[in-house]
Scaffold this active site. Structure first.
Site, PDB file in Angstrom:
ATOM      1  CG  ASP A 117      10.720   3.684   6.992  1.00 15.67           C
ATOM      2  OD1 ASP A 117      11.076   3.912   5.824  1.00 15.67           O
ATOM      3  OD2 ASP A 117       9.850   4.355   7.569  1.00 15.67           O
ATOM      4  CB  SER A 176       5.800  -4.226  -2.615  1.00 16.35           C
ATOM      5  OG  SER A 176       4.793  -4.285  -1.626  1.00 16.35           O
ATOM      6  N   GLY A 214       0.848  -1.195   0.000  1.00 20.02           N
ATOM      7  CA  GLY A 214       0.000   0.000   0.000  1.00 20.02           C
ATOM      8  C   GLY A 214       0.878   1.237   0.000  1.00 20.02           C
ATOM      9  CG  LEU A 215      -0.721   4.739  -1.932  1.00 19.56           C
ATOM     10  CD1 LEU A 215      -1.882   5.726  -1.954  1.00 19.56           C
ATOM     11  CD2 LEU A 215       0.295   5.051  -3.028  1.00 19.56           C
ATOM     12  CB  SER A 216       4.292   6.404   1.830  1.00 24.04           C
ATOM     13  OG  SER A 216       4.815   6.998   2.987  1.00 24.04           O
ATOM     14  NE  ARG A 248      10.022   3.236  -5.956  1.00 23.47           N
ATOM     15  CZ  ARG A 248       9.380   4.006  -5.076  1.00 23.47           C
ATOM     16  NH1 ARG A 248       8.700   3.478  -4.090  1.00 23.47           N
ATOM     17  NH2 ARG A 248       9.404   5.323  -5.183  1.00 23.47           N
ATOM     18  CB  SER A 253      -1.606   2.701   3.197  1.00 25.03           C
ATOM     19  OG  SER A 253      -0.536   1.782   3.213  1.00 25.03           O
ATOM     20  CB  SER A 280       4.634   0.188   9.835  1.00 23.44           C
ATOM     21  OG  SER A 280       5.403   0.368   8.688  1.00 23.44           O
ATOM     22  CB  THR A 281       0.018   1.239  12.142  1.00 22.21           C
ATOM     23  OG1 THR A 281       0.826   2.399  11.922  1.00 22.21           O
ATOM     24  CG2 THR A 281      -0.756   1.408  13.420  1.00 22.21           C
TER      25      THR A 281
HETATM   26  N1  PPS Z   1      10.514   8.210  -3.287  1.00 25.27           N
HETATM   27  C1  PPS Z   1       9.917   7.544  -2.302  1.00 25.27           C
HETATM   28  N2  PPS Z   1       8.795   6.827  -2.550  1.00 25.27           N
HETATM   29  C2  PPS Z   1       8.208   6.152  -1.553  1.00 25.27           C
HETATM   30  N3  PPS Z   1       8.672   6.100  -0.280  1.00 25.27           N
HETATM   31  C3  PPS Z   1       9.798   6.775   0.011  1.00 25.27           C
HETATM   32  C4  PPS Z   1      10.466   7.533  -0.980  1.00 25.27           C
HETATM   33  N4  PPS Z   1      11.547   8.093  -0.406  1.00 25.27           N
HETATM   34  C5  PPS Z   1      11.563   7.734   0.877  1.00 25.27           C
HETATM   35  N5  PPS Z   1      10.516   6.933   1.134  1.00 25.27           N
HETATM   36  C6  PPS Z   1      10.300   6.288   2.452  1.00 25.27           C
HETATM   37  O1  PPS Z   1      10.664   4.926   2.259  1.00 25.27           O
HETATM   38  C7  PPS Z   1       9.636   4.064   2.672  1.00 25.27           C
HETATM   39  C8  PPS Z   1       9.295   3.053   1.574  1.00 25.27           C
HETATM   40  O2  PPS Z   1      10.255   2.059   1.510  1.00 25.27           O
HETATM   41  P1  PPS Z   1       9.901   0.656   0.876  1.00 25.27           P
HETATM   42  O3  PPS Z   1      11.111  -0.181   0.999  1.00 25.27           O
HETATM   43  O4  PPS Z   1       8.654   0.144   1.491  1.00 25.27           O
HETATM   44  O5  PPS Z   1       9.621   1.054  -0.642  1.00 25.27           O
HETATM   45  S1  PPS Z   1       9.512   0.103  -1.913  1.00 25.27           S
HETATM   46  O6  PPS Z   1       8.711  -1.068  -1.523  1.00 25.27           O
HETATM   47  O7  PPS Z   1      10.857  -0.284  -2.315  1.00 25.27           O
HETATM   48  O8  PPS Z   1       8.840   0.926  -2.953  1.00 25.27           O
HETATM   49  C9  PPS Z   1       8.438   4.910   2.930  1.00 25.27           C
HETATM   50  O9  PPS Z   1       7.967   4.413   4.186  1.00 25.27           O
HETATM   51  P2  PPS Z   1       6.455   4.088   4.499  1.00 25.27           P
HETATM   52  O10 PPS Z   1       5.836   5.409   4.716  1.00 25.27           O
HETATM   53  O11 PPS Z   1       6.548   3.276   5.768  1.00 25.27           O
HETATM   54  O12 PPS Z   1       5.835   3.317   3.377  1.00 25.27           O
HETATM   55  C10 PPS Z   1       8.919   6.320   2.991  1.00 25.27           C
HETATM   56  O13 PPS Z   1       9.062   6.737   4.327  1.00 25.27           O
HETATM   57  N1  ADP Z   2      -6.427   2.639  10.738  1.00 27.14           N
HETATM   58  C1  ADP Z   2      -5.830   3.806  10.972  1.00 27.14           C
HETATM   59  N2  ADP Z   2      -6.549   4.867  11.309  1.00 27.14           N
HETATM   60  C2  ADP Z   2      -5.958   6.063  11.543  1.00 27.14           C
HETATM   61  N3  ADP Z   2      -4.634   6.272  11.483  1.00 27.14           N
HETATM   62  C3  ADP Z   2      -3.862   5.247  11.165  1.00 27.14           C
HETATM   63  C4  ADP Z   2      -4.405   3.961  10.891  1.00 27.14           C
HETATM   64  N4  ADP Z   2      -3.382   3.123  10.578  1.00 27.14           N
HETATM   65  C5  ADP Z   2      -2.267   3.860  10.668  1.00 27.14           C
HETATM   66  N5  ADP Z   2      -2.543   5.118  11.028  1.00 27.14           N
HETATM   67  C6  ADP Z   2      -1.590   6.228  11.206  1.00 27.14           C
HETATM   68  O1  ADP Z   2      -1.163   6.572   9.899  1.00 27.14           O
HETATM   69  C7  ADP Z   2       0.215   6.885   9.897  1.00 27.14           C
HETATM   70  C8  ADP Z   2       0.942   6.015   8.889  1.00 27.14           C
HETATM   71  O2  ADP Z   2       0.919   4.684   9.357  1.00 27.14           O
HETATM   72  P1  ADP Z   2       2.113   3.707   9.023  1.00 27.14           P
HETATM   73  O3  ADP Z   2       1.795   2.426   9.687  1.00 27.14           O
HETATM   74  O4  ADP Z   2       3.434   4.331   9.325  1.00 27.14           O
HETATM   75  O5  ADP Z   2       1.942   3.569   7.437  1.00 27.14           O
HETATM   76  P2  ADP Z   2       2.925   2.912   6.360  1.00 27.14           P
HETATM   77  O6  ADP Z   2       3.771   1.891   7.062  1.00 27.14           O
HETATM   78  O7  ADP Z   2       2.030   2.313   5.336  1.00 27.14           O
HETATM   79  O8  ADP Z   2       3.714   4.066   5.832  1.00 27.14           O
HETATM   80  C9  ADP Z   2       0.704   6.727  11.328  1.00 27.14           C
HETATM   81  O9  ADP Z   2       0.716   7.993  11.930  1.00 27.14           O
HETATM   82  C10 ADP Z   2      -0.341   5.839  11.959  1.00 27.14           C
HETATM   83  O10 ADP Z   2      -0.487   6.115  13.332  1.00 27.14           O
END
Ligand code: PPS
Ligand code: ADP
Length: 291
Positions: A123, A167, A93-95, A140, A97, A100-101
């Site tokens: 991360d 991913s 899913g998107l960053s 990636r 989304s 991790s939580t």
């Molecule tokens: N350009 C760009 N695009 C997306 N994300 C970025 C980028 N640069 C840094 N980050 C940070 O890196 C986390 C994503 O790493 P991933 O290893 O999950 O990415 S991937 O699966 O290889 O696409 C992602 O963490 P999450 O927010 O936990 O998803 C971001 O914090």
């Molecule tokens: N179901 C949910 N409802 C509201 N906030 C959420 C929920 N799941 C996660 N969050 C919040 O959204 C943010 C991003 O969550 P995180 O787990 O770091 O996402 P990802 O790993 O996909 O980047 C965090 O601040 C987390 O506390």
């Protein structure tokens, strides 16, 4: 709502006696080699220029003259010890989304119930194993390839293994799926709209990406290819439009794992194999005694 596809193969259960003799043979092989067991030496090795009683080797990628060693303690025996099936729960899913939580919450729920788990987080892995990789498409892909293989090692050891990586490419996720056994890989799609993720923006990355300070940010100026047939879809809102908590989402996944038989002794039949979803008793509880 999640689909209930599950096709874990019903593997043979080795008898205690078979396992003992396997251990004996393994010990003998290590001590004296196959010839001492009265067996013919293996055929000429694929890579061996000189014929002789060598074990065959092969080339894989840049690794030359290598040979696969079967684990001497069978995966199924490890799973029986743990009372669960090893699997890979692949969160995508998107960053922001909630990958991790929700994965972390699910890991706690599983641990409380006595299950062995492992959690590989995007991360964190980029702090070590994959710190040489950036966010180009090629990097990636390599990120996901490495994580896929690591996750598989944990699943082979019987752990309920969770990975939380964006991913973004379907082909990369499918590549990991294909490396896994049937039923071992469960794609968990965090179906959270970009607007919601961007509003959360816990690291301020969307803001930076919109300002052009981060290039190739997923969802902004880099693609995210949503799964077409995920085993589990986690929706943002309830049917009546309320936002769902991470705990609610984790409990949904836990329930599916339980229903599909991943959280019980692998000698128990899987739902897919026996159609037990239809065999709920009048209280709506699955009745395994009937199987
Ligand atoms: N350009 C760009 N695009 C997306 N994300 C970025 C980028 N640069 C840094 N980050 C940070 O890196 C986390 C994503 O790493 P991933 O290893 O999950 O990415 S991937 O699966 O290889 O696409 C992602 O963490 P999450 O927010 O936990 O998803 C971001 O914090
Ligand atoms: N179901 C949910 N409802 C509201 N906030 C959420 C929920 N799941 C996660 N969050 C919040 O959204 C943010 C991003 O969550 P995180 O787990 O770091 O996402 P990802 O790993 O996909 O980047 C965090 O601040 C987390 O506390």
């Amino acid at each position: 709502m999640a689909s209930t596809r599950c096709c874990v193969p019903a593997a043979q259960i080795p008898s205690r006696c078979c396992r003992r003799s396997a251990v004996r043979v393994a010990a003998q092989q290590q001590a004296t080699g196959p010839a001492a067991l009265g067996r013919p030496a293996p055929a000429v090795a694929v890579n061996n220029a000189v014929a002789g009683p060598h074990l065959s080797t092969k080339d894989v990628g840049n690794s030359t003259n290598i040979r696969w060693h079967e684990s001497m303690v069978a995966r199924r025996d490890k799973e029986m010890l743990l009372g669960q099936r090893g699997c890979v729960l692949w969160f995508t899913g998107l960053s922001g989304s909630g990958k991790s939580t929700v994965a972390c919450t699910l890991e706690h729920l599983l641990h409380e119930r006595g299950h062995l788990t492992s959690l590989l987080d995007g991360d964190n892995i980029r702090h070590g194993l994959n710190k040489d990789l950036g966010f180009s498409a090629a990097d990636r892909t390599e990120n996901i390839r490495r994580i896929g293989d690591v996750a598989k090692l944990f699943a082979d050891a019987g752990a309920v293994t969770m990975t939380s990586f964006i991913s973004p490419y379907r082909a990369d996720r499918d590549m990991v799926r294909q490396r896994c056994q049937p039923g071992e890989f469960l794609e968990v799609f965090m179906n959270i709209p970009l607007e919601v993720c961007e509003a959360r923006d816990p690291k301020g990355l969307y803001k930076k990406a919109r300002a052009g300070l981060i290039k190739n940010f997923t969802g902004i100026d880099d693609p995210y290819e949503a799964p077409t047939q995920p085993e589990i879809t986690v929706d943002c809102f309830t049917a009546d439009g309320h936002p769902r908590s991470p705990l609610d989402m984790a409990e949904q996944i836990l329930q599916i794992l339980d229903d599909m038989g991943y959280l019980r002794d692998p000698r128990m039949p899987t739902l897919a194999a026996y159609g037990a979803l239809q065999r709920k008793n009048s209280d709506g509880v699955l009745d395994y005694a009937q199987l």
